[in-house]
Write a protein that holds these residues in place. Structure first.
Motif, PDB file in Angstrom:
ATOM      1  N   ALA A  63       0.801  -1.158   0.184  1.00 36.86           N
ATOM      2  CA  ALA A  63       0.001   0.046  -0.093  1.00 36.86           C
ATOM      3  C   ALA A  63       0.870   1.185  -0.059  1.00 36.86           C
ATOM      4  N   ALA A  64       1.799   1.279   0.734  1.00 35.80           N
ATOM      5  CA  ALA A  64       2.837   2.505   0.994  1.00 35.80           C
ATOM      6  C   ALA A  64       3.478   2.765  -0.446  1.00 35.80           C
ATOM      7  N   ALA A  65       3.807   1.662  -0.960  1.00 36.36           N
ATOM      8  CA  ALA A  65       4.633   1.631  -2.345  1.00 36.36           C
ATOM      9  C   ALA A  65       3.492   2.311  -3.468  1.00 36.36           C
ATOM     10  N   LYS A  66       2.249   1.981  -3.217  1.00 34.31           N
ATOM     11  CA  LYS A  66       1.443   2.218  -4.513  1.00 34.31           C
ATOM     12  C   LYS A  66       1.187   3.892  -4.217  1.00 34.31           C
ATOM     13  N   ALA A  67       1.245   4.224  -2.838  1.00 36.31           N
ATOM     14  CA  ALA A  67       0.908   5.510  -2.587  1.00 36.31           C
ATOM     15  C   ALA A  67       1.936   6.683  -3.099  1.00 36.31           C
ATOM     16  N   VAL A  68       3.254   6.229  -3.496  1.00 34.37           N
ATOM     17  CA  VAL A  68       4.354   6.972  -3.806  1.00 34.37           C
ATOM     18  C   VAL A  68       3.830   7.714  -5.082  1.00 34.37           C
ATOM     19  N   PRO A  69       3.915   8.943  -5.247  1.00 32.74           N
ATOM     20  CA  PRO A  69       3.519   9.791  -6.392  1.00 32.74           C
ATOM     21  C   PRO A  69       4.146   9.230  -7.574  1.00 32.74           C
ATOM     22  N   GLY A  70       3.503   9.125  -8.774  1.00 35.09           N
ATOM     23  CA  GLY A  70       4.015   8.594  -9.928  1.00 35.09           C
ATOM     24  C   GLY A  70       3.937   6.825 -10.286  1.00 35.09           C
ATOM     25  N   VAL A  71       3.694   6.356  -8.994  1.00 37.46           N
ATOM     26  CA  VAL A  71       3.561   4.939  -9.088  1.00 37.46           C
ATOM     27  C   VAL A  71       2.212   4.395  -9.811  1.00 37.46           C
ATOM     28  N   LEU A  72       2.409   3.684 -10.625  1.00 37.26           N
ATOM     29  CA  LEU A  72       1.318   2.909 -11.389  1.00 37.26           C
ATOM     30  C   LEU A  72       0.672   1.797 -11.078  1.00 37.26           C
ATOM     31  N   ALA A  73       1.596   0.709 -10.470  1.00 35.14           N
ATOM     32  CA  ALA A  73       1.242  -0.437 -10.181  1.00 35.14           C
ATOM     33  C   ALA A  73       2.402  -1.272  -9.566  1.00 35.14           C
ATOM     34  N   VAL A  74       2.006  -1.935  -8.149  1.00 38.58           N
ATOM     35  CA  VAL A  74       3.089  -2.835  -7.681  1.00 38.58           C
ATOM     36  C   VAL A  74       2.480  -4.090  -7.862  1.00 38.58           C
ATOM     37  N   TYR A  75       3.146  -5.089  -8.517  1.00 35.11           N
ATOM     38  CA  TYR A  75       2.602  -6.444  -8.790  1.00 35.11           C
ATOM     39  C   TYR A  75       3.478  -7.492  -7.728  1.00 35.11           C
ATOM     40  N   THR A  76       2.909  -8.399  -7.380  1.00 35.16           N
ATOM     41  CA  THR A  76       3.566  -9.507  -6.471  1.00 35.16           C
ATOM     42  C   THR A  76       3.261 -10.780  -7.321  1.00 35.16           C
ATOM     43  N   ALA A 117       6.193   2.594 -12.831  1.00 31.85           N
ATOM     44  CA  ALA A 117       5.957   4.268 -12.350  1.00 31.85           C
ATOM     45  C   ALA A 117       6.157   4.857 -13.574  1.00 31.85           C
ATOM     46  N   GLU A 118       5.746   6.372 -13.491  1.00 29.42           N
ATOM     47  CA  GLU A 118       6.203   7.231 -14.542  1.00 29.42           C
ATOM     48  C   GLU A 118       7.391   7.526 -14.764  1.00 29.42           C
ATOM     49  N   THR A 119       8.479   7.298 -13.851  1.00 30.07           N
ATOM     50  CA  THR A 119       9.657   7.301 -14.143  1.00 30.07           C
ATOM     51  C   THR A 119      10.472   6.204 -13.083  1.00 30.07           C
ATOM     52  N   THR A 120      11.656   5.900 -13.555  1.00 30.98           N
ATOM     53  CA  THR A 120      12.431   4.991 -12.745  1.00 30.98           C
ATOM     54  C   THR A 120      12.678   5.377 -11.461  1.00 30.98           C
ATOM     55  N   GLN A 121      13.011   6.527 -11.338  1.00 30.85           N
ATOM     56  CA  GLN A 121      13.250   7.101  -9.979  1.00 30.85           C
ATOM     57  C   GLN A 121      12.088   6.958  -9.047  1.00 30.85           C
ATOM     58  N   ALA A 122      11.088   7.202  -9.464  1.00 27.77           N
ATOM     59  CA  ALA A 122       9.542   7.031  -8.744  1.00 27.77           C
ATOM     60  C   ALA A 122       9.279   5.386  -8.606  1.00 27.77           C
ATOM     61  N   ALA A 123       9.823   4.681  -9.387  1.00 25.66           N
ATOM     62  CA  ALA A 123       9.640   3.084  -9.189  1.00 25.66           C
ATOM     63  C   ALA A 123      10.855   2.705  -8.181  1.00 25.66           C
ATOM     64  N   ARG A 124      11.919   3.404  -8.073  1.00 25.91           N
ATOM     65  CA  ARG A 124      12.816   2.906  -7.176  1.00 25.91           C
ATOM     66  C   ARG A 124      12.547   3.480  -5.767  1.00 25.91           C
ATOM     67  N   ASP A 125      11.902   4.567  -5.732  1.00 24.50           N
ATOM     68  CA  ASP A 125      11.310   5.056  -4.444  1.00 24.50           C
ATOM     69  C   ASP A 125      10.374   4.038  -3.784  1.00 24.50           C
ATOM     70  N   ALA A 126       9.489   3.850  -4.824  1.00 23.18           N
ATOM     71  CA  ALA A 126       8.350   3.059  -4.182  1.00 23.18           C
ATOM     72  C   ALA A 126       8.968   1.478  -3.996  1.00 23.18           C
ATOM     73  N   ALA A 127       9.794   1.021  -4.469  1.00 19.04           N
ATOM     74  CA  ALA A 127      10.502  -0.344  -4.264  1.00 19.04           C
ATOM     75  C   ALA A 127      10.983  -0.279  -2.756  1.00 19.04           C
ATOM     76  N   GLU A 128      11.527   0.779  -2.409  1.00 19.74           N
ATOM     77  CA  GLU A 128      11.902   1.136  -1.057  1.00 19.74           C
ATOM     78  C   GLU A 128      10.685   0.860  -0.007  1.00 19.74           C
ATOM     79  N   ALA A 129       9.660   1.353  -0.487  1.00 12.14           N
ATOM     80  CA  ALA A 129       8.513   1.284   0.393  1.00 12.14           C
ATOM     81  C   ALA A 129       7.633   0.122   0.289  1.00 12.14           C
ATOM     82  N   VAL A 130       8.209  -0.816  -0.441  1.00 12.18           N
ATOM     83  CA  VAL A 130       7.272  -2.182  -0.115  1.00 12.18           C
ATOM     84  C   VAL A 130       7.892  -2.729   0.925  1.00 12.18           C
ATOM     85  N   MET A 131       6.781  -3.170   1.835  1.00 10.65           N
ATOM     86  CA  MET A 131       7.442  -4.128   2.985  1.00 10.65           C
ATOM     87  C   MET A 131       7.360  -5.644   2.759  1.00 10.65           C
TER      88      MET A 131
END
Lengths: 775, 289
Positions: free
Chosen positions: A55-68, A119-133
């Motif tokens: 959930a936290a990762a999906k809330a990062v601005p620019g993130v489109l999806a987080v798949y498991t 995500a819209e950018t690689t950077q946003a996807a990377r930031d979101a990756a850090e937020a996946v618990m």
């Protein structure tokens, strides 16, 4: 002889494009609206996956999806396949563990894909990756091949007791036992074939788009042939007809086998593109490549040879423990078994050979084909064993080899491993190689080095390679509107110079100017089938397809010319790119004829056009062979090693482009030297972390590590294909590790040292010297 | 992502003021070849970056009338190599500085950065220790001078006080008959980390060692000044016994770690071997026939 003729050292036509930065690699292409994917990987070598909170990762601005993994399972995405199922010695099947694209309930090596963030950018996807618990239950791991089968070793897969994936055998077991029983001498040696991180300059990448109207994907990705990827995507992963995938392979910066396989990230890009309705792109970072590209080699092998009292090699017996990694990659079990053992008899007249290969799981990156794929490992073992045997029985190592070599009058020769060698003149090649390096004068060079405080050694390896791959290949020749001759091929260059060699073959067949020939590759829509590039198969496989197709073009051209010139087809001769009426000066140029016929056909006339496509059966593979000779100098006080001379004498059959072959051999020798001396893949035994996970810690060979390498050819034409060629792409990496290690052992043998394992790092050499001196 | 302030002061006072004011949240940027890599890895996240390359004193090389040198802390390896005189007087120091990284890195990397990065394996440090270099440091409390070997405190840590910036290195005048050398051992020749590095500086008078200093890197938490090795050499004619005693002193000073680059036994042994070889090179440069 034309500029583009056969046997000419034609400069590579692709190089100006690639060197000036005008190539287009997968990551260079970004489609409008592309979203960017990042893979979250397991930081643990072995763990249960308890939960993933996104959930936290999906809330990062620019993130489109987080798949498991659960998302993929829910959508029916199949596991990454292993195409090989071996029979164990007891008749049962190998253990084949599941390999989900994203981990579902467990991870089996550091780097196992756990989630895919888009995500819209690689950077946003990377930031979101850090937020996946991710909650892991960390388990004990095993990364050391030598102890993986020990009782009490951590189990990688519950279904594989003692971590054994398969226990396979081949050869004449009883006859081998008989020959060993009556042998005058038996030599035994255990060698380590160290794990290699492939490290292509261009990292892996994938970009997928999905057209919901047609239900088709277009996947741009760096491969060694997109057809296999297409088949697996359809049949194994998405459960759709494979033709729903168009796989485009742009320029590729190095493959070495590693880019043959289907990887999780290619699946993830396709999956996300369909889910999101947008192009999705993923490009590996270097540190990811260390954790996710299939690795090479990684065997521990006991070899034994039986000799009679005259130094005749009677039999060879091996027991090879081969690391598979944490999962099975596409062809992993095939490499040390069918691929590797086929050349165990090498160029020598063994009466019988027996091989037992045990595939073992460890919590490491999966292993698969790497330049030579099993044959370098077998050649390394045999050439080390023969040096060891020579030392033990007091026979000259050259003489021991010469005495046992299969002779040309025995060709075609069927080895105890069932390989049919079509041609080869091993003693001629050996003698030429020895003469070239002044083998006989070596002791003076050893003495001169000793005066400088250095230990100099010379080593030779006579290798035999067996090329392989798909049993058919296709070519299509089309005369394009712009006056060019387009040759569509089913192989895939990753830097080998195909765009030049195929032009040479086409020019040779059709007599058209080389500047007018274009090689087209890498699109599974415009090229319906292809065997890809691997196993050094391309030149002789695609070459035969070009030959057959050119033959059809000429036949069609003869018919067309007879219509145009109003003469009987039998009276039309084709020479130097021109159809003419025999005995007259009336004729027509092939390109002009093709253009005229195409124009008439376009107007609806019923005429013969010249375009043609054919599939050639590749009935036999080839057996390139040759002699590598290395000279090294070792500083015994620090263990540093210098490769001071390297010389290759190769029989690659007819060399279509000697300059390209030399380049291929140089690269192969450099890779083999890297394995022999520099490249060490180290895992932490406690945590299972890859310690050598960057170029700061993993030592790649560089230009200044190597001397100038001379490569000469003795052409013994291949008899199993009309071109007379033998595949040369892997050969350099087959011959160099044993030549280098044999030279190292020769340098240190006055100290009583009989073996040094790869990589022969300064520390390892220093330790060997220190131990020998203390003894 | 947090914003990073970038400052490029023209004076040392401004730099020190900003650095002190940041209360530890700032990092000094010289060539950036360590700092930027550490930031990219996420190992450090400075609030402020203070670029010291606009300050003349930190980027200049001066040769004093007495023959000593003053090297600004942010002088790049390439600039030092291009100096017409420095490499002739201090060939060992120059070799060591020029071993930091590749050609591209040489255009940026500085001896000041190498010292403050405080890696036990920093290449320039053992040579500067052997050279007897003195570091000028400026901080909120003013200027002070400190021996180069007193700067590193442990891997990644220095003895610099809050707000203190390394300004320059001062190398003493060179008497006749002096020579220095730096040798290191790595799994390869460049762009890797030393498993042992040895710097030696000698002054010979009539074939007898009048002065000697030995710096040893990568075998302990900090680069070491090995006084026992120097003592073994001073007063000798570099005969085998003296050099062996110096090598033994180097080995005794080693307190290395075992890692994938090298074991304790190997690093210790090779330290002695490199000492002997560095002594031979330094002696030859000092004019011993």
């Amino acid at each position: 002889m034309t500029k583009f003729g056969i046997a000419q050292p034609v400069r590579r036509v692709e190089d100006p494009r690639l060197l000036k930065g005008n190539g287009a690699y997968t990551d260079d292409i970004t489609l409008p609206g592309t979203a960017h994917g990042v893979v979250l990987r397991s930081p643990h070598a072995a763990a249960k996956l308890l939960s993933i909170e996104t959930a936290a990762a999906k809330a990062v601005p620019g993130v489109l999806a987080v798949y498991t993994g659960a998302d993929l399972k829910a959508d029916g995405i199949g596991d990454l396949p292993c195409a090989v199922t071996l029979k164990n010695r007891d008749g049962s099947d190998q253990f084949s563990p599941p390999r989900p694209t994203l981990a579902v309930d467990a991870v089996h090596h550091v780097g196992t894909p756990v989630a895919f963030i888009v995500a819209e950018t690689t950077q946003a996807a990377r930031d979101a990756a850090e937020a996946v618990m991710v909650e892991y239950d960390i388990l004990p791991s095993i990364t050391d091949l030598a102890t993986a089968m020990d009782p009490g070793a951590p189990q990688v897969w519950a279904g594989a007791p003692r971590n054994v994936c398969f226990d396979w055998e081949v050869g004449q077991k009883d006859k081998v036992e008989e020959l060993f029983a009556k042998a005058a001498h038996v030599t035994r040696l255990t060698v380590v074939n160290n794990r290699i991180v492939v490290s292509s300059i261009e990292a892996r990448a994938a970009q997928a788009e999905y057209d919901s109207a047609t239900g088709r994907w277009t996947l741009r990705t760096n491969t060694q042939g997109g057809w296999g990827i297409k088949e697996m995507m359809g049949n194994n992963i998405f459960n759709v007809p494979p033709d729903r995938f168009r796989v485009i392979t742009p320029d590729v910066g190095g493959g070495f086998g590693m880019k043959l396989f289907l990887y999780a990230e290619q699946v993830l890009a396709c999956y996300a593109a369909r889910k999101l309705g947008r192009p999705v792109k993923w490009t590996s970072e270097r540190s990811e490549a260390f954790l996710s590209d299939s690795a090479g080699r990684d065997n521990i092998t006991l070899g034994e040879i039986a000799l009679d009292k005259d130094g005749k090699l009677l039999a060879l017996r091996t027991r090879n423990v081969a690391n598979m990694g944490g999962y099975l990659s596409n062809f992993a079990p095939y490499i040390p078994t069918m691929a590797g053992t086929g050349v165990l008899a090498s160029v020598y007249g063994f009466q019988a050979v027996y091989a037992n290969v045990i595939g073992v799981f460890t919590n490491t990156v999966p292993v698969d084909a790497y330049r030579g794929a099993g044959r370098p490992e077998s050649n390394y073992l045999v050439e080390r064993l023969i040096d060891a045997a020579a030392r033990e029985i007091g026979m000259d190592r050259v003489e021991l080899r010469r005495r046992n070599m299969v002779t040309p009058d025995a060709m075609p020769y069927t080895s105890p491993m069932g390989k049919k060698y079509d041609s080869g003149d091993f003693r001629i090649v050996l003698d030429a190689a020895l003469k070239k390096v002044d083998w006989a004068g070596f002791e003076a060079r050893r003495a001169a080095a000793a005066k400088r405080g250095r230990r100099r050694g010379i080593g030779l390896a006579y290798y035999l390679e067996a090329t392989g791959g798909a049993p058919t290949e296709r070519a299509e020749i089309r005369f394009a509107e712009d006056g060019f001759v387009d040759v569509y091929v089913g192989t895939q260059s990753t830097g080998q110079g195909h765009e030049t060699a195929y032009v040479q073959l086409t020019v040779d067949q059709l007599g058209v100017p080389g500047e007018k020939v274009r090689v087209k590759q890498g699109d599974t829509d415009s090229i319906p089938v292809g065997g890809g590039t691997g196993g050094a198969r391309s030149l002789y496989s695609e070459g035969q397809a070009i030959l057959v197709t050119a033959g059809t073009v000429i036949e069609k051209g003869r018919k067309a010319a007879s219509e145009t010139l109003e003469a009987a087809p039998a009276d039309i001769v084709f020479e130097a790119g021109r159809f003419s009426i025999a005995g007259t000066d009336r004729g027509v140029d092939i390109i002009a004829l093709a253009a005229a016929q195409r124009a008439r056909a376009a107007k609806g006339e019923d005429v013969t056009t010249l375009d043609a496509a054919e599939i050639a059966n590749i009935d036999a593979h080839t057996f390139p062979n040759g002699c590598h000779i290395a000279e090294v100098e070792i500083d015994p006080e620090t263990g540093t090693l210098e490769l001071v001379r390297y010389s290759v004498t190769d029989d690659v059959g007819k060399a279509v482009n000697p300059m390209i072959v030399r380049g291929q051999v140089h690269g192969g020798v450099a890779q083999g030297f890297g394995q022999a001396v520099l490249e060490r893949t180290a895992y932490d035994p406690e945590s299972g972390q890859l310690l050598s996970g960057s170029f700061m810690d993993y030592t790649m060979p560089r230009a200044d590590d190597l001397p100038s390498i001379d490569v000469d050819f003795i052409e013994v034409p291949c008899r199993s294909n009309p071109l007379g060629v033998k595949g040369a792409g892997e050969a350099g990496a087959v011959g160099s590790p044993p030549a280098v290690v044999n030279a190292i052992v020769d340098a240190l043998s006055p100290l009583g040292i009989t073996h040094v394992d790869m990589p022969a790092t300064p520390e390892r050499l220093w330790q060997a010297v220190a131990t020998a001196r203390a003894a | 992502m947090t914003d990073i302030r970038y400052l490029a002061p023209r004076t040392l006072d401004e730099a020190v003021g900003a650095f002190a004011a940041s209360q530890g949240a700032a990092r000094i940027l010289a060539g950036g070849t360590d700092l930027l890599v550490q930031m990219r890895n996420g190992a450090v996240r400075p609030g402020t970056i203070i670029d010291i390359k606009k300050i003349t004193e930190l980027t200049s090389i001066e040769e004093a009338a007495d023959g000593g040198f003053r090297i600004g802390a942010a002088v790049s390896g390439a600039a030092l190599a291009e100096h017409p005189r420095f490499g002739r007087v201090w060939p060992g120091v120059l070799e060591a500085v020029n071993l930091i990284g590749s050609t591209q890195v040489q255009g940026r990397a500085s001896p000041g950065g190498n010292l403050c990065n405080a890696s036990p394996a920093g290449d320039s440090v053992p040579a500067l220790v052997a050279a007897g270099a003195v570091v000028t440091v400026q901080g909120p409390k003013g200027r002070r001078q400190v021996a180069v070997e007193a700067v590193p405190a442990g891997p990644g840590r220095t003895n610099l006080g809050p707000g203190e910036i390394v300004v320059s290195f001062t190398l003493p005048p060179r008497p006749e008959g002096s020579g220095d050398a730096y040798l290191r051992m790595t799994p390869r020749t460049e762009m890797d980390i030393a498993v042992v590095g040895v710097g030696v500086s000698l002054t010979l008078r009539d074939g007898v060692v009048a002065a000697a200093r030995v710096g040893l890197g990568a075998v302990a938490p900090t680069v070491l000044l090995v006084a026992d090795a120097a003592r073994a050499l001073i007063g000798s004619r570099l005969d085998e016994a003296a050099v062996h005693a110096a090598a033994a002193a180097c080995r005794a000073a080693c307190n290395p770690i075992d890692d994938k680059r090298g074991t304790i036994a190997y690093r210790t042994r090779v330290a002695g071997v490199l000492l002997q070889r560095a002594v031979a090179i330094a002696a030859e440069r000092a004019g011993r026939v």
